[in-house]
Design a protein around this motif. Structure first.
Motif, PDB file in Angstrom:
ATOM      1  N   VAL A 292       0.675  -1.084  -0.087  1.00  0.00           N
ATOM      2  CA  VAL A 292       0.076   0.166  -0.011  1.00  0.00           C
ATOM      3  C   VAL A 292       0.859   1.336  -0.202  1.00  0.00           C
ATOM      4  CG1 VAL A 292      -1.611   1.191   1.475  1.00  0.00           C
ATOM      5  CG2 VAL A 292      -2.079  -1.088   0.980  1.00  0.00           C
ATOM      6  N   GLU A 293       1.893   1.092   0.917  1.00  0.00           N
ATOM      7  CA  GLU A 293       2.736   2.420   0.696  1.00  0.00           C
ATOM      8  C   GLU A 293       3.522   2.630  -0.486  1.00  0.00           C
ATOM      9  OE1 GLU A 293       5.356   1.568   4.164  1.00  0.00           O
ATOM     10  OE2 GLU A 293       4.072   2.139   5.402  1.00  0.00           O
ATOM     11  N   ALA A 294       3.522   1.405  -1.130  1.00  0.00           N
ATOM     12  CA  ALA A 294       4.170   1.533  -2.592  1.00  0.00           C
ATOM     13  C   ALA A 294       3.453   2.003  -3.713  1.00  0.00           C
ATOM     14  CB  ALA A 294       4.817   0.333  -2.917  1.00  0.00           C
ATOM     15  N   GLY A 295       1.931   2.095  -3.276  1.00  0.00           N
ATOM     16  CA  GLY A 295       1.010   2.644  -4.254  1.00  0.00           C
ATOM     17  C   GLY A 295      -0.105   1.657  -4.909  1.00  0.00           C
ATOM     18  N   VAL A 296      -0.050   0.061  -4.250  1.00  0.00           N
ATOM     19  CA  VAL A 296      -1.136  -0.670  -4.753  1.00  0.00           C
ATOM     20  C   VAL A 296      -2.363  -0.128  -4.521  1.00  0.00           C
ATOM     21  CG1 VAL A 296      -1.728  -2.049  -2.735  1.00  0.00           C
ATOM     22  CG2 VAL A 296      -1.407  -3.148  -5.015  1.00  0.00           C
ATOM     23  N   ASP A 297      -3.256  -0.413  -5.642  1.00  0.00           N
ATOM     24  CA  ASP A 297      -4.419   0.125  -5.490  1.00  0.00           C
ATOM     25  C   ASP A 297      -5.815  -0.667  -4.631  1.00  0.00           C
ATOM     26  OD1 ASP A 297      -4.268   2.480  -7.708  1.00  0.00           O
ATOM     27  OD2 ASP A 297      -3.172   0.692  -8.512  1.00  0.00           O
ATOM     28  N   ALA A 298      -5.470  -1.915  -4.685  1.00  0.00           N
ATOM     29  CA  ALA A 298      -6.442  -2.858  -4.091  1.00  0.00           C
ATOM     30  C   ALA A 298      -5.867  -4.113  -3.418  1.00  0.00           C
ATOM     31  CB  ALA A 298      -7.732  -3.098  -5.081  1.00  0.00           C
ATOM     32  N   VAL A 299      -6.356  -4.475  -2.274  1.00  0.00           N
ATOM     33  CA  VAL A 299      -5.834  -5.725  -1.717  1.00  0.00           C
ATOM     34  C   VAL A 299      -6.999  -6.829  -1.329  1.00  0.00           C
ATOM     35  CG1 VAL A 299      -3.713  -4.645  -0.859  1.00  0.00           C
ATOM     36  CG2 VAL A 299      -5.944  -4.735   0.508  1.00  0.00           C
ATOM     37  N   ASP A 300      -6.720  -8.036  -1.451  1.00  0.00           N
ATOM     38  CA  ASP A 300      -7.700  -9.045  -1.036  1.00  0.00           C
ATOM     39  C   ASP A 300      -7.618  -9.462   0.390  1.00  0.00           C
ATOM     40  OD1 ASP A 300      -8.033  -9.172  -3.790  1.00  0.00           O
ATOM     41  OD2 ASP A 300      -7.845 -11.246  -3.899  1.00  0.00           O
ATOM     42  N   THR A 301      -8.599  -9.347   1.078  1.00  0.00           N
ATOM     43  CA  THR A 301      -8.845  -9.741   2.546  1.00  0.00           C
ATOM     44  C   THR A 301      -9.850 -10.820   2.888  1.00  0.00           C
ATOM     45  OG1 THR A 301     -10.104  -7.781   3.113  1.00  0.00           O
ATOM     46  CG2 THR A 301      -7.554  -7.549   3.187  1.00  0.00           C
ATOM     47  N   ALA A 302     -10.006 -11.408   3.824  1.00  0.00           N
ATOM     48  CA  ALA A 302     -11.249 -12.145   4.309  1.00  0.00           C
ATOM     49  C   ALA A 302     -11.442 -12.005   5.946  1.00  0.00           C
ATOM     50  CB  ALA A 302     -10.507 -13.710   4.327  1.00  0.00           C
ATOM     51  N   MET A 303     -12.814 -11.983   5.859  1.00  0.00           N
ATOM     52  CA  MET A 303     -13.264 -11.794   7.370  1.00  0.00           C
ATOM     53  C   MET A 303     -12.479 -12.522   8.122  1.00  0.00           C
ATOM     54  SD  MET A 303     -15.447  -9.232   7.247  1.00  0.00           S
ATOM     55  CE  MET A 303     -15.833  -9.276   8.984  1.00  0.00           C
TER      56      MET A 303
END
Length: 465
Positions: free
Chosen positions: A219-230
């Motif tokens: 994210v600090e490097a500029g990624v736009d989206a990430v996958d996560t799970a509840m």
């Protein structure tokens, strides 16, 4: 920096990773409308192994599942995982079937199709990308991330450029084996972002215990989206917990905009399901443990358990270390394929045979021969011609796109499945799983006949006044 986008995986990859894809539509349905109000960028809910699991184990129509989720989540983009020319099956399919599958997926409710190829062969993705664009869907191409001497940042940057040129709307770094480390994630994202002008997403698993740290650096490097799970279905071989990632970036320039309090209702729902899965044995608590061996052996967790299972069946469980040393040698011989379905199974099984027979390539599996021949596409590194000759004998390797050798097959599949078809989508279900689908179709027909017979019986009874 725009707000960080979250793709929620609890409806697909989280339970595929932890529960062998056994969550049913009836189990997820009560929480769908609540999830729709959260503000996720997308919900990954279809594709991958869900299709197979629906008809093989859950006696459920995968198309009905998609339509129901679409109805219950009208405000959230729905996302699926699609194996390029393999679709959701395990072989290459003709272009007409791939195009028809993409069309039907989008027509039934899919917004984003995440398309990947096990060999990172762009030729195996082009038909699916073009089909998604034609249907006004979002074509996201996933780069299968792996390690090895040829997998430099230059390799990934060049592939990203090919993906962008092919018409992809976004790119996903797919770290299926949890091999990324935080600072590598940061530099890889930065390099890929510098090479292309389309959004970049990160998909990484928690197996090695590094996923949350990888997400922060990405994210600090500029990624736009990430996958996560509840969180109830996060960690272990699944993903970083959604709530933790949302909390991490709250009040920063990367704030996801998602309300932590709103997530508690979703968490409470899945905690009850989690308890049920642990009680019925579907969720093995050991699957939630961190296994840093992934970084040592560089094989996906599922592949590791599969290798051990094969060795146990052969009474050679004590030879696991030898097999793990043989895997990279087999991989090198076969052109350094990334280890993801189906290449992980192909390379792993061949390594097992090489060890237990006591002679390398004394026994060669049909699938390994196909990999060396080029049936799955072009490997990242050219295979040594002498080795090819040893494995193939007089057979000639395939140098074209494998699907170029396939005649259109939609009409043939339609004819073969004719007796079971109740909806056009059934043709695709049959095409992907011709051995399993008929059993599911028969059960579906018997169930409907049973219900109809029951109604008719009641209707014909004379009720006393």
């Amino acid at each position: 920096m725009a707000k960080l986008k979250i793709t929620e995986t609890v409806l697909r990859d989280a339970h595929q990773s932890l529960l062998a894809t056994r969550m049913s539509l009836d189990e997820m349905r009560p929480i769908l409308s609540t999830m729709d109000k959260i503000g996720y960028y997308s919900a990954e809910c279809w594709g991958g192994a869900t299709f197979d699991s629906c008809i093989r184990f859950l006696d459920e129509c995968p198309w009905d599942r998609l339509r129901t989720i679409r109805k219950e989540m009208p405000n959230t983009k729905l996302q699926m995982l699609f194996r390029g020319q393999n679709m959701l099956g395990y072989r290459h399919y003709a272009d007409d079937l791939v195009e028809y599958f993409v069309q039907k997926s989008i027509a039934n409710g899919i917004d984003i199709i995440r398309i990947f190829d096990a060999l990172n062969d762009i030729r195996n993705l082009e038909t699916a990308i073009n089909a998604a664009k034609k249907e006004q869907g979002h074509a996201q191409v996933a780069i299968s991330y792996t390690l090895g001497e040829v997998f430099t940042h230059e390799y990934y940057m060049n592939y990203a450029k090919q993906v962008e040129s092919a018409g992809a709307d976004s790119i996903c770094i797919k770290d299926m084996a949890a091999l990324l480390t935080p600072y590598e994630a940061e530099s890889l994202v930065r390099d890929i972002k510098s090479a292309v002008n389309i959004p970049v997403q990160l998909h990484t698993h928690y197996t090695s215990g590094l996923a949350s740290m990888c997400i922060i650096k990405a994210v600090e490097a500029g990624v736009d989206a990430v996958d996560t799970a509840m969180s109830p279905l996060a960690l272990g071989t699944s993903h970083a917990p959604t709530e933790s990632i949302v909390a991490t970036f709250q009040g920063t320039e990367y704030d996801t905009g998602i309300d932590l309090v709103a997530l508690t209702e979703v968490r409470d729902f899945f905690m009850k399901l989690r308890k049920k899965y642990i009680d019925n044995g579907l969720l093995d608590p050991s699957m939630l443990a961190t296994d840093a061996n992934a970084l040592i052996y560089q094989v996906p967790g599922g592949m590791l358990s599969n290798l051990l299972s094969q060795l146990k069946q052969a009474g050679k469980a004590d030879q696991l270390d030898e097999v793990l040393k043989e895997v990279p040698r087999v991989r090198k011989d076969s052109g350094f394929p990334p280890l993801v379905t189906p290449t992980s199974q192909i390379v792993g099984t061949q390594a097992v045979f090489n060890v237990i027979t006591g002679e390398r390539y004394k026994t060669v599996t049909k699938e390994f021969k196909g990999l060396v021949k080029g049936e799955y596409g072009k490997t990242p590194v050219a295979i040594d011609p002498e080795f090819q000759k040893k494995i193939l004998g007089d057979e000639q390797p395939i140098t074209c796109r494998p699907a170029d050798q396939l005649a259109p097959e939609f009409e043939a599949m339609k004819a073969e499945a004719a007796e079971w078809i109740e909806q056009e989508e059934d043709i695709l279900t049959y095409a992907m799983f011709p051995k399993v689908a008929p059993k599911y179709f028969e059960k579906r027909r018997d169930r409907k006949l049973g219900i109809d017979a029951d109604h008719a019986d009641k209707a014909n009874k004379v009720h006393p006044v």
